[in-house]
Design a protein around this motif. Structure first.
Motif, mmCIF file in Angstrom:
data_model
loop_
_atom_site.group_PDB
_atom_site.id
_atom_site.type_symbol
_atom_site.label_atom_id
_atom_site.label_comp_id
_atom_site.label_asym_id
_atom_site.label_seq_id
_atom_site.Cartn_x
_atom_site.Cartn_y
_atom_site.Cartn_z
ATOM 1 N N LEU A 1 0.825 -1.210 0.000
ATOM 2 C CA LEU A 1 0.000 0.000 0.000
ATOM 3 C C LEU A 1 0.857 1.258 0.000
ATOM 4 O O LEU A 1 0.478 2.279 -0.591
ATOM 5 N N SER A 2 2.007 1.201 0.651
ATOM 6 C CA SER A 2 2.906 2.360 0.649
ATOM 7 C C SER A 2 3.382 2.661 -0.767
ATOM 8 O O SER A 2 3.426 3.821 -1.194
ATOM 9 N N ALA A 3 3.737 1.614 -1.508
ATOM 10 C CA ALA A 3 4.156 1.805 -2.896
ATOM 11 C C ALA A 3 2.993 2.300 -3.745
ATOM 12 O O ALA A 3 3.152 3.204 -4.580
ATOM 13 N N ARG A 4 1.826 1.736 -3.527
ATOM 14 C CA ARG A 4 0.665 2.109 -4.336
ATOM 15 C C ARG A 4 0.274 3.565 -4.137
ATOM 16 O O ARG A 4 -0.098 4.251 -5.087
ATOM 17 N N HIS A 5 0.374 4.039 -2.914
ATOM 18 C CA HIS A 5 -0.095 5.394 -2.608
ATOM 19 C C HIS A 5 1.050 6.406 -2.465
ATOM 20 O O HIS A 5 0.817 7.536 -2.030
ATOM 21 N N GLY A 6 2.257 6.008 -2.853
ATOM 22 C CA GLY A 6 3.375 6.945 -2.842
ATOM 23 C C GLY A 6 3.770 7.439 -1.472
ATOM 24 O O GLY A 6 4.143 8.604 -1.299
ATOM 25 N N ALA A 7 3.720 6.555 -0.464
ATOM 26 C CA ALA A 7 3.989 6.968 0.908
ATOM 27 C C ALA A 7 5.484 7.119 1.171
ATOM 28 O O ALA A 7 6.326 6.509 0.515
ATOM 29 N N VAL A 8 5.787 7.942 2.160
ATOM 30 C CA VAL A 8 7.126 8.009 2.746
ATOM 31 C C VAL A 8 7.185 6.864 3.748
ATOM 32 O O VAL A 8 6.524 6.904 4.783
ATOM 33 N N HIS A 9 7.981 5.829 3.417
ATOM 34 C CA HIS A 9 7.900 4.570 4.161
ATOM 35 C C HIS A 9 9.182 4.289 4.925
ATOM 36 O O HIS A 9 10.277 4.413 4.390
ATOM 37 N N LEU A 10 9.026 3.871 6.177
ATOM 38 C CA LEU A 10 10.156 3.592 7.055
ATOM 39 C C LEU A 10 10.134 2.123 7.460
ATOM 40 O O LEU A 10 9.095 1.592 7.851
ATOM 41 N N HIS A 11 11.301 1.465 7.376
ATOM 42 C CA HIS A 11 11.413 0.049 7.727
ATOM 43 C C HIS A 11 11.886 -0.067 9.177
ATOM 44 O O HIS A 11 13.084 0.024 9.449
ATOM 45 N N LEU A 12 10.956 -0.292 10.088
ATOM 46 C CA LEU A 12 11.303 -0.418 11.499
ATOM 47 C C LEU A 12 11.401 -1.871 11.958
ATOM 48 O O LEU A 12 11.508 -2.134 13.152
ATOM 49 N N ASP A 13 11.360 -2.798 10.998
ATOM 50 C CA ASP A 13 11.420 -4.211 11.362
ATOM 51 C C ASP A 13 12.798 -4.819 11.129
ATOM 52 O O ASP A 13 12.999 -6.004 11.344
ATOM 53 N N GLY A 14 13.767 -4.000 10.704
ATOM 54 C CA GLY A 14 15.093 -4.515 10.419
ATOM 55 C C GLY A 14 15.967 -4.630 11.657
ATOM 56 O O GLY A 14 15.657 -4.066 12.716
ATOM 57 N N PRO A 15 17.085 -5.338 11.547
ATOM 58 C CA PRO A 15 17.979 -5.543 12.698
ATOM 59 C C PRO A 15 18.493 -4.257 13.330
ATOM 60 O O PRO A 15 18.706 -4.211 14.546
ATOM 61 N N ALA A 16 18.717 -3.229 12.511
ATOM 62 C CA ALA A 16 19.236 -1.977 13.067
ATOM 63 C C ALA A 16 18.296 -1.408 14.123
ATOM 64 O O ALA A 16 18.724 -0.716 15.053
ATOM 65 N N TRP A 17 17.010 -1.709 13.996
ATOM 66 C CA TRP A 17 16.021 -1.226 14.965
ATOM 67 C C TRP A 17 15.763 -2.251 16.062
ATOM 68 O O TRP A 17 15.745 -1.921 17.242
#
Length: 292
Positions: free
Chosen positions: A161-177
């Motif tokens: 949905l982020s790609a579809r609606h052109g959102a500013v998207h943050l990945h908070l599920d990665g190891p760095a977090w």
């Protein structure tokens, strides 16, 4: 795929950026207490959107602890639309995974409607995928795996949905977090002050790349001391126990059933069926939202 929304055109209303936040406790600011109130990443980001010489920000946080996708779609969205936001944050889904009523198809349709109506009103969306609660709480594998499976599905929907609606998207599920415990509060489910500042700074960087943030980024350094081991134990003995009691009537019976199924399929070597079932439900949910 439609082009991402751009910054508001210059005019009488563009001098003030209207920033509205929808979601649950993460966006409400739980984990970052200032005085007697929660502050959180969204308030920190709002302060950094404009330089002192710019017009300013109208900030409204509608996020509520415990909110699910239904609450965002039915309660928060109408109020957000009435404010005609230029920026709108939509971060929700973890609480859906913690309910026996979890349905990835329903969640996808709700979030798609929320995103579509906000962008149709001219808002630029802010979204984030989140770590699964079972991993953050270090639950035993039979309990953690079903929650992880659900959170992966939620994140896949949010990505699409982020790609579809052109959102500013943050990945908070990665190891760095997820592996940096200094970012998290004593409850292990919400960012602490350092974590909220890191989220605000990450969103600020992405917005700045689009020309939508002009102020200095939020400071990464916390103003309050980090939670101690005593804080963690106190939380487990008080708020943590209360949280478990509130969830027992809704989540626990279902979670025990999921854990039993996990153990049964592990013992028979057929756990792949559970993954396949979840993948099929996710594929159907994504296909349904792409048809609308």
């Amino acid at each position: 795929m439609p082009a991402p929304p751009s910054a508001p055109a210059p005019g009488p209303e563009a001098a003030v950026t209207r920033f509205v936040v929808l979601g649950d406790s993460l966006s409400e600011g739980v984990g970052d207490r200032v005085g007697t109130r929660w502050r959180g990443w969204a308030a920190l980001l709002a302060d950094a959107l404009h330089a002192d010489t710019d017009g300013g920000v109208m900030f409204r946080n509608l996020a509520v602890s415990g909110a699910q996708s239904l609450d965002v779609a039915e309660r928060q969205l109408p109020e957000a639309l009435a404010l005609r936001p230029h920026l709108a944050s939509v971060v929700v889904g973890v609480n859906d995974t913690l309910r026996r009523t979890f349905d990835i198809g329903l969640l996808a349709r709700r979030l798609d409607r929320v995103c579509a109506e906000l962008t149709a009103g001219g808002a630029v969306l802010l979204t984030a995928c989140l770590p699964d609660p079972g991993r953050m709480l270090a639950l035993p594998a039979p309990l953690a795996r079903p929650l992880a499976r659900r959170q992966r599905a939620v994140n896949a929907v949010v990505h699409a949905l982020s790609a579809r609606h052109g959102a500013v998207h943050l990945h908070l599920d990665g190891p760095a977090w997820t592996e940096d415990r200094d970012l998290w509060s004593a409850d292990r489910l919400h960012p602490g002050e350092r974590g909220h500042r890191a989220v605000a700074a990450a969103f600020h960087r992405l917005l700045r790349e689009r020309g939508l943030a002009h102020g200095a980024p939020p400071s990464p350094e916390p103003e309050q001391p980090p939670p101690t081991r005593t804080d963690a134990l106190l939380w487990l003995a008080t708020a943590g126990t209360a949280w478990v009691v509130r969830r027992c009537g809704d989540l626990l019976p279902q979670l025990l059933l999921l854990a039993a199924a996990e153990l049964r399929h592990s013992a028979t070597g057929t756990r792949v069926r559970l993954d396949a079932r979840a993948d099929l439900a996710l594929s159907r949910a994504l296909a349904a939202t792409m048809r609308t």
